[in-house]
Design a protein around this motif. Sequence first.
Motif, PDB file in Angstrom:
ATOM      1  N   ALA A   1       0.527  -1.276   0.162  1.00  0.00           N
ATOM      2  CA  ALA A   1      -0.046  -0.075  -0.326  1.00  0.00           C
ATOM      3  C   ALA A   1       0.909   0.916   0.078  1.00  0.00           C
ATOM      4  O   ALA A   1       0.684   2.204  -0.849  1.00  0.00           O
ATOM      5  N   HIS A   2       2.021   1.115   1.083  1.00  0.00           N
ATOM      6  CA  HIS A   2       2.346   2.458   0.826  1.00  0.00           C
ATOM      7  C   HIS A   2       3.308   3.118  -0.018  1.00  0.00           C
ATOM      8  O   HIS A   2       3.597   4.064  -1.130  1.00  0.00           O
ATOM      9  N   SER A   3       3.709   1.850  -0.980  1.00  0.00           N
ATOM     10  CA  SER A   3       4.847   1.562  -1.896  1.00  0.00           C
ATOM     11  C   SER A   3       3.955   2.452  -3.046  1.00  0.00           C
ATOM     12  O   SER A   3       4.495   2.962  -4.227  1.00  0.00           O
ATOM     13  N   LEU A   4       3.232   1.372  -3.696  1.00  0.00           N
ATOM     14  CA  LEU A   4       1.574   2.126  -4.557  1.00  0.00           C
ATOM     15  C   LEU A   4       1.845   3.516  -4.425  1.00  0.00           C
ATOM     16  O   LEU A   4       1.200   3.968  -4.980  1.00  0.00           O
ATOM     17  N   ALA A   5       1.020   3.723  -3.171  1.00  0.00           N
ATOM     18  CA  ALA A   5       1.122   5.366  -2.403  1.00  0.00           C
ATOM     19  C   ALA A   5       1.947   6.337  -3.577  1.00  0.00           C
ATOM     20  O   ALA A   5       1.903   7.079  -4.640  1.00  0.00           O
ATOM     21  N   GLY A   6       3.382   6.004  -3.593  1.00  0.00           N
ATOM     22  CA  GLY A   6       4.450   6.413  -3.917  1.00  0.00           C
ATOM     23  C   GLY A   6       4.319   6.570  -5.687  1.00  0.00           C
ATOM     24  O   GLY A   6       4.632   7.086  -6.658  1.00  0.00           O
ATOM     25  N   ARG A   7       4.043   5.307  -6.303  1.00  0.00           N
ATOM     26  CA  ARG A   7       3.748   4.993  -7.470  1.00  0.00           C
ATOM     27  C   ARG A   7       2.399   6.201  -8.210  1.00  0.00           C
ATOM     28  O   ARG A   7       2.254   6.885  -8.476  1.00  0.00           O
ATOM     29  N   ALA A   8       1.256   5.721  -7.466  1.00  0.00           N
ATOM     30  CA  ALA A   8      -0.481   6.440  -7.936  1.00  0.00           C
ATOM     31  C   ALA A   8      -0.362   7.578  -7.330  1.00  0.00           C
ATOM     32  O   ALA A   8      -1.022   8.292  -8.043  1.00  0.00           O
ATOM     33  N   GLY A   9       0.402   8.557  -6.277  1.00  0.00           N
ATOM     34  CA  GLY A   9       0.107   9.691  -5.604  1.00  0.00           C
ATOM     35  C   GLY A   9       0.379  10.265  -7.198  1.00  0.00           C
ATOM     36  O   GLY A   9      -0.726  11.405  -6.893  1.00  0.00           O
ATOM     37  N   PRO A  10       1.360  10.350  -7.994  1.00  0.00           N
ATOM     38  CA  PRO A  10       1.664  11.688  -8.750  1.00  0.00           C
ATOM     39  C   PRO A  10       0.908  11.125 -10.065  1.00  0.00           C
ATOM     40  O   PRO A  10       0.640  12.148 -10.818  1.00  0.00           O
ATOM     41  N   ASP A  11       0.219  10.007  -9.843  1.00  0.00           N
ATOM     42  CA  ASP A  11      -1.029  10.160 -10.843  1.00  0.00           C
ATOM     43  C   ASP A  11      -2.067  10.900 -10.244  1.00  0.00           C
ATOM     44  O   ASP A  11      -2.973  10.690 -11.362  1.00  0.00           O
ATOM     45  N   GLY A  12      -2.802  11.190  -8.907  1.00  0.00           N
ATOM     46  CA  GLY A  12      -3.843  11.996  -8.784  1.00  0.00           C
ATOM     47  C   GLY A  12      -4.576  11.066  -7.733  1.00  0.00           C
ATOM     48  O   GLY A  12      -5.556  10.949  -7.513  1.00  0.00           O
ATOM     49  N   VAL A  13      -4.512   9.582  -7.439  1.00  0.00           N
ATOM     50  CA  VAL A  13      -4.522   8.619  -6.859  1.00  0.00           C
ATOM     51  C   VAL A  13      -4.827   9.309  -4.846  1.00  0.00           C
ATOM     52  O   VAL A  13      -3.173   8.277  -5.374  1.00  0.00           O
ATOM     53  N   ALA A  14      -5.344   8.317  -4.711  1.00  0.00           N
ATOM     54  CA  ALA A  14      -5.099   8.278  -3.000  1.00  0.00           C
ATOM     55  C   ALA A  14      -5.130   6.934  -2.694  1.00  0.00           C
ATOM     56  O   ALA A  14      -5.884   6.088  -3.185  1.00  0.00           O
TER      57      ALA A  14
END
Length: 257
Positions: A177-190
Amino acid sequence: MTGDGETADEDTTDDPVALITGASRGIGAATATRLASDGYDLVLASRTESDLRAVADRITAERGVEVRVVPTDVTDPAAVQSLVDATVERFGRLDAVVANAGTGEQRNQPIDDLPLAEYHAVRATNVDGAFYTARAALEPLRESGGTLVFLGSFKAKYPSTSTPVYAASKWWLRGFAHSLAGRAGPDGVAVSLINPSGVPTEFARERRETTNVERLDPDEAISADDVADAIATAIGQDAPGAITELDLFRRDIHERF
């Protein structure tokens, strides 16, 4: 979508849309009720259609939102992809996904006696199922600037001698979850992770002689409704803010350590 008597070419909705796995009982069902009260149309998924329909019928009668039922085995990547595709086809959007489906092994079972089938079942649901759900949902969540919520556990942060396989699956989920947040966050996904302590539900009832409903005192435990409120709080964050992790523990949780 299964058995709802409506076709995919109907008008799409302006209401926000949430997809919930493991929605037939416990935290999943409570989350469905909570999000319906916030005006979300819902897609509910689990393996048992009859249980899903009972939840959907109750919410529809009480809340007046649209609720679709899609029986889905989250351990099947093709089924999960079909679930997400059908959601977007019907509603034209997907704003929130709650990856709640999970299971656990027998308590206090020596590792060398634990049936391999139980190990594989926990891994397939808690690890693979969460991955398949995220993988399928990311594209529509990017389009909506939506939120992906994983249901973790306090056992994602502390060792568990009674359920080490379950705990390990939740440690994996926390890292993912934390690693995915780093990938998806810049694309606008929380990406949010909710870690409750023990909740009095029938979780893993197929493998345990005593469920949490029977084992935990409801007056001293976090309830499914409490967890649903935490999930709704995470989903309700406006960009650019995001709740990356929320621990929801009973107040005396650290006494056991």
